[in-house]
Design an enzyme around this catalytic site. Structure first.
Site, PDB file in Angstrom:
ATOM      1  NE  ARG A  91      43.911  51.973  49.266  1.00  0.00           N
ATOM      2  CZ  ARG A  91      43.599  51.797  47.983  1.00  0.00           C
ATOM      3  NH1 ARG A  91      44.544  51.869  47.075  1.00  0.00           N
ATOM      4  NH2 ARG A  91      42.355  51.538  47.621  1.00  0.00           N
ATOM      5  CG  ASP A 169      37.097  50.395  39.665  1.00  0.00           C
ATOM      6  OD1 ASP A 169      36.015  49.922  40.057  1.00  0.00           O
ATOM      7  OD2 ASP A 169      37.794  51.157  40.350  1.00  0.00           O
ATOM      8  NE  ARG A 336      36.988  47.660  46.574  1.00  0.00           N
ATOM      9  CZ  ARG A 336      37.818  47.955  45.585  1.00  0.00           C
ATOM     10  NH1 ARG A 336      38.429  46.973  44.945  1.00  0.00           N
ATOM     11  NH2 ARG A 336      38.026  49.196  45.229  1.00  0.00           N
ATOM     12  CB  SER A 566      29.802  21.270  23.951  1.00  0.00           C
ATOM     13  OG  SER A 566      28.745  20.500  24.493  1.00  0.00           O
TER      14      SER A 566
END
Length: 820
Positions: A91, A169, A336, A566
Site C-alpha cells: 500500500r 474477491d 490468498r 477430454s
C-alpha cells in the site's frame, strides 16, 4: 472491424523495439499474479521491448532506485506455480499525493518507461488512470525543477496504461473472473471438504467465514460448490426474521437424516438495520436430528439495515435455538495463499499476453484499458468505465438498494444467487407446481468430476418445477435392464463434492438395445431425458433421434450436458470435468519439476489422456509451463522432434535447467511416449537426462474442482429449465410428443454464451472417426505456450484488439459465465 488475416499480419509486423514496458503488482496479492508477470515479461521480450519489474508496487515506483529493475527471460522462470507476487506489493500512501506521483514520474522517465502494466484491484487501477491523466503536467514540473531535459517532454509525451485485475474477491465489474478468484475458491472448498470428513462423526454445525468484505462472490459460489445450507452475503442481506428461517432449515435437514450442515458467512456481515448483532435468541432445543451443519458467511454480509452478521452471533444463535454443537472456522489469509489453480494460470497468461499487445497498439489518444474475460474470450474495456460501474455497485449497497446491487454485479452473480436459492431451499409440497411429467437422468460415457453435481442440480430443479425425477443406473446399459428408480430431493444431498459417477456410467450406446429402452420408457412413462456425459452421450442422442421414426417413445424432449475430461464434445468450448483433469495434470507437473530441484538439467516427458483431442496436453502445458506439447491436431515429424531437442539443449545452457514436454496419448501412433523418451535421452546425452511419466486415470479421479462443481450445477439447472419449457410446448391431447430437431439438443458454451444446439446440426462440425470437433477454439492458445517457452511462432490475434464498452448487464456472464 479488421479481418482476421489483416490482424494476423499486423501482429507479425508488430514490434516493441524502442519501447520500455514496466509491470507492477499493487494492493492485495492474489494467486496467479506471478503467471501474469511472467507472461508480460516474456511477451514483451518476444516482441523486442525492454521490460522492467517495479518491486513493491507504487511504493517501489515512488522510491525508484533498485526497485525498478530490468527483467530477463530467466528472471521469470520457476514462478508460474508460486502463489502471491514475487515482485512484491505494498500500500502506498505517498502515491496518493501529487508529490509522490511526481517522484514516480521522474523515476520512470529516468528509465525511459512510458508503458505500464498494472496488476491490482480497482484502487490500484484508478490510481494508474489518475497518473496517466496528470502525466504531461508532471513532466512539465520536472523540467521546471531541472530534473529532466526539456526534450524529454516530447520524447515521453504520453503514458500508456493497461490493467489486469488481480483480486480474489471477483468484485470488479467488466470481467467474468479476476485473477486469483478460482484459486481462492480452491482453498475454501479444500477446507470445506476436510471439515465435512471430520464433522460427520460429531453431529456438528459449522459456520465458515470467508473473505469478501464488499462482495459476496466467494461466499455464494463456495456455497453452491459445497451445497451449503445457508449463505450470507453483502449484496443481499437477509430479511427480518431470518434467524427463525435459518434454524427451521437446519432442523429440517437434520430431520431427514443427513449429518452435515454448512453456513457460509462473508466477514463484516450486517443485517438490514445496520446494527451489530451481538446476541442470539433463546428458543426450544431441537437437537437430535441431522448430525452436521455448515454455514458459510461472506465477510461483508449484512442484514437489510446494514447490521453486521458475525460468525459468533450465528454460532450463539444455533446453540441457543437448536442446541446443536457448533464450531466457527475463519479462513482468513489462507484464501490468498497456496499454489494458483490451472484456471488462474491460464487466465493470467492470456491476460498478460493481451496486455502487451494492447500496449503495443495504443496511441496517445487511447484511454487506459483493462484486459478482461467475457465468457471464453479476452476483451479490452475502458478502465474507468469498469471502475465507475464497480463503484456504482457499492453506492447501491450503501443506499440499501440491494436488488439493484445484485443486478449491477452482472448476470453471472445474479444467476448464481438464483441457482443457489433454487437448489438449497426446498419449497413445501403444497407450494410446488404439479406437472405430472416424469424426467429421467442418466450418465453416459467415462466418469468425469462434476457429473454428480450436474445430476443433483437436475434432480432438485426438476422437483422444484413439479416433475417426478427418475435416476437411471449404469447409463443405457442400466436403462434397457430396467435399472430405473425415482430419486428424491434428499437422495442427492452431499453429491456436489463427490468425484466419479454415483449413478454409475457405461459407454454402451442405445442402438443395439433400442427396443428394450423404448419399452422401459413406456413402462415408466418417461416424458423427457437429461443425459450427462461425453462423446458417447452425443452419439447416443443421434441414435435416439434416428429411432424416433420407429418408436414414438423417443419423441420427447432430450438434452445433453457435456461432461468429459477430454473436452472433445462438439458444440461446447468446455465440458464438465476438464478443469479438474487440468488441475490434476498441473499439480503433478509441479511436483515432478520440483523433484528435480536438486538435479541439474533434466527433461520430463509426460503423457496425458484425451483420446485424439489435445486439449489436456495443450492447455495443461500452458498452465504447467511446458516447452512442447505433442497433439494429434497439429501433426509433427522427426524434424520437429529434433528441433525441440535442440531448443531444450540451448535452454539448458542458461540458468533454466529443467524442461517439460507433454504428449497426448494418441498424438501419433509411431512417435510413442517411449519413442520420444528414448529420442530425448539419446540426443540430450551429455547435456540433460530424461524421465517419463504416464498420468493415466488419475486425471479422471479425485474431488471435482470448484469450477466443475459450479459449471455442472448451473449448466444442468439451465438444461432442466429448458426441459420444462419443451414439455409444456409439446404436451398435446394428453401426451408429450416432440419430434422436431430442436427438441433434441446439446447445451454448450460457445464463446460468450450458453447455447442450446440441435445435435443433428452438430453432425457437420464433428470428426466422428477421431471423436473430436472439426474446429477447436483452444488451438489458438498453443502459440501462447510456444511464445512463453521462447519459440518463434505466428500468433493469431483476430479475436482481440477491439476496445469495447461496459454496459449494464452486458454479458458479464452472458449466459457463458454461468460456468464460473
Amino acid at each position: 472491424m479488421a479481418q482476421p488475416d489483416t490482424k494476423k499480419i499486423f501482429f507479425e509486423n508488430l514490434s516493441g523495439a524502442g519501447k520500455a514496458i514496466a509491470v507492477l503488482t499493487s494492493g492485495g496479492d492474489a494467486q496467479g499474479m506471478n503467471a501474469a508477470v511472467r507472461a508480460v515479461v516474456r511477451m514483451g521480450l518476444y516482441v523486442g521491448a525492454k521490460v522492467y519489474f517495479i518491486h513493491e508496487g507504487y511504493q517501489g515506483m515512488v522510491d525508484g532506485g533498485e526497485n525498478i529493475k530490468e527483467a530477463t527471460w530467466e528472471s521469470v522462470s520457476s514462478m508460474l506455480q508460486v502463489g502471491g507476487t514475487v515482485i512484491g506489493s505494498a500500500r502506498c500512501k505517498e502515491f496518493r499525493s501529487h508529490e509522490g506521483r511526481l517522484k514516480a514520474a521522474h523515476n520512470l522517465v529516468l528509465q525511459g518507461i512510458t508503458n505500464l502494466c498494472v496488476i491490482g484491484g480497482d484502487g490500484s487501477l484508478t490510481g494508474a488512470n489518475l497518473f496517466k491523466e496528470e502525466w504531461s503536467g508532471l513532466l512539465t514540473e520536472l523540467v521546471e525543477q531541472d530534473l529532466i531535459e526539456a526534450d524529454a517532454v516530447q520524447k515521453y509525451s504520453a503514458l500508456h496504461i493497461v490493467g489486469m485485475v488481480g483480486s480474489i474477491d471477483n468484485d470488479f465489474c467488466g470481467t467474468d473472473m479476476t485473477i486469483g478468484t478460482d484459486s481462492a475458491l480452491h482453498r475454501i472448498i479444500e477446507v470445506v471438504d476436510a471439515i465435512m470428513t471430520t464433522a460427520q462423526s460429531h453431529q456438528r454445525t459449522f459456520v465458515l467465514e470467508v473473505m469478501g468484505r464488499h462482495c459476496g462472490y466467494l461466499a455464494l459460489v463456495s456455497a453452491l460448490a459445497c451445497g451449503a445450507d445457508w449463505v450470507l452475503i453483502p449484496e443481499m442481506p437477509p430479511e427480518d426474521g431470518w434467524e427463525d428461517k435459518m434454524c427451521q432449515k437446519l432442523s429440517a435437514t437434520r430431520s431427514r437424516g443427513t449429518r452435515l450442515n454448512i453456513i457460509i458467512v462473508a466477514e463484516g456481515s450486517i443485517d438490514r438495520h445496520g446494527k451489530p448483532i451481538t446476541s442470539g435468541l433463546v428458543k426450544d432445543n431441537r437437537a437430535g436430528m441431522k448430525r452436521l451443519n455448515i454455514i458459510i458467511v461472506a465477510e461483508g454480509a449484512i442484514d437489510h439495515s446494514n447490521k453486521p452478521i458475525t460468525t459468533d452471533y450465528i454460532k450463539n444463535l444455533v446453540v441457543k435455538c437448536l442446541g446443536f454443537d457448533t464450531r466457527v472456522t475463519i479462513l482468513g489469509h489462507v484464501q490468498r495463499g497456496g499454489t494458483p489453480s490451472a484456471f488462474d494460470r491460464i487466465l493470467a497468461s492470456r491476460m498478460g499476453v493481451e496486455a502487451v499487445l494492447a500496449l503495443l497498439e495504443t496511441t496517445a489518444n487511447t484511454p487506459a484499458c483493462v484486459v478482461s474475460l467475457c465468457g471464453n474470450q479476452s476483451v479490452r474495456l475502458p478502465l474507468m468505465e469498469c471502475v465507475q460501474m464497480t463503484q456504482e455497485v457499492q453506492r447501491a449497497m450503501d443506499g440499501k438498494r440491494f436488488e439493484e446491487a445484485v443486478k449491477l454485479r452482472g448476470r453471472s452473480f445474479e444467476n448464481n444467487l438464483k441457482t443457489y436459492k433454487l437448489l438449497a431451499h426446498r419449497k413445501p409440497e403444497t407450494e410446488l407446481p404439479t406437472s405430472n411429467f416424469n424426467v429421467a437422468v442418466l450418465n453416459v460415457g467415462a466418469p468425469a468430476a462434476g457429473m454428480n453435481a450436474a445430476v443433483r442440480s437436475a434432480v432438485r430443479v426438476g422437483i422444484s418445477e413439479g416433475h417426478k425425477m427418475f435416476a437411471v443406473s449404469d447409463g443405457f446399459e442400466g436403462f434397457y435392464k430396467g435399472q430405473i428408480k425415482e430419486i428424491k430431493w434428499a437422495d442427492v444431498g452431499g453429491w456436489t463434492g463427490q468425484g466419479g459417477s454415483l449413478l454409475g456410467t457405461k459407454r454402451t450406446l442405445p442402438a443395439k438395445h433400442v427396443e428394450k429402452i423404448a419399452e422401459q420408457m413406456r413402462e415408466n412413462n418417461i416424458n423427457a431425458l437429461l443425459i450427462v456425459g461425453g462423446f458417447e452421450a452425443f452419439l447416443s442422442l443421434l441414435e435416439l433421434i434416428t429411432a424416433r421414426g420407429k418408436y414414438d417413445e423417443f419423441c420427447v424432449p432430450m438434452v445433453m450436458v457435456p461432461a468429459t475430461v477430454s473436452n472433445n464434445v462438439p458444440g461446447s468450448d468446455l465440458s464438465v470435468g476438464a478443469d479438474t483433469a487440468l488441475n490434476a495434470i498441473t499439480t503433478t507437473c509441479d511436483r515432478i519439476k520440483q523433484s528435480a530441484s536438486g538435479t541439474k538439467r533434466r527433461v520430463f516427458i509426460i503423457e496425458t489422456m484425451g483420446g485424439y483431442c489435445g486439449y489436456l496436453a495443450s492447455v495443461g502445458g500452458l498452465a504447467a509451463g511446458a516447452d512442447a506439447a505433442y497433439i494429434y491436431e497439429e501433426p509433427f515429424d522427426i524434424k520437429d522432434l529434433q528441433a525441440n531437442v535442440e531448443h531444450l539443449t540451448e535452454k539448458m545452457k542458461t540458468s533454466i535447467q529443467r524442461g517439460l514436454v507433454l504428449r497426448n496419448e494418441n498424438c501419433n501412433e509411431n512417435y510413442t511416449t517411449d519413442f520420444i523418451y528414448q529420442l530425448y535421452s539419446e540426443e540430450g546425452r551429455g547435456v540433460f537426462d530424461s524421465r517419463k511419466n504416464v498420468l493415466g486415470h488419475m486425471q479422471q479421479g479425485g474431488a471435482p474442482s470448484p469450477f466443475d462443481r459450479n459449471f455442472g450445477t448451473k449448466i444442468s439447472a439451465k438444461a432442466m429449465q429448458w426441459v420444462t419449457k419443451k414439455l409444456v410446448e409439446s404436451f398435446r391431447q394428453g401426451r408429450v410428443f416432440a419430434n422436431t430437431e430442436d427438441s433434441c439438443c446439446l447445451l454448450g458454451m460457445r464463446r460468450r454464451a450458453l447455447v442450446f444446439q440441435p445435435v443433428v446440426q452438430l453432425k457437420g462440425e464433428t470428426d466422428f472417426v477421431h471423436r473430436i470437433p472439426k474446429e477447436q477454439w483452444w488451438l489458438k492458445l498453443r502459440p501462447l505456450m510456444k511464445i512463453l517457452a521462447k519459440y518463434k511462432t505466428s500468433y493469431d490475434v483476430s479475436d482481440s484488439g477491439q476496445l469495447e464498452h461496459v454496459v449494464r448487464n452486458r454479458p458479464k456472464e452472458s449466459d457463458a459465465s454461468v460456468a464460473l
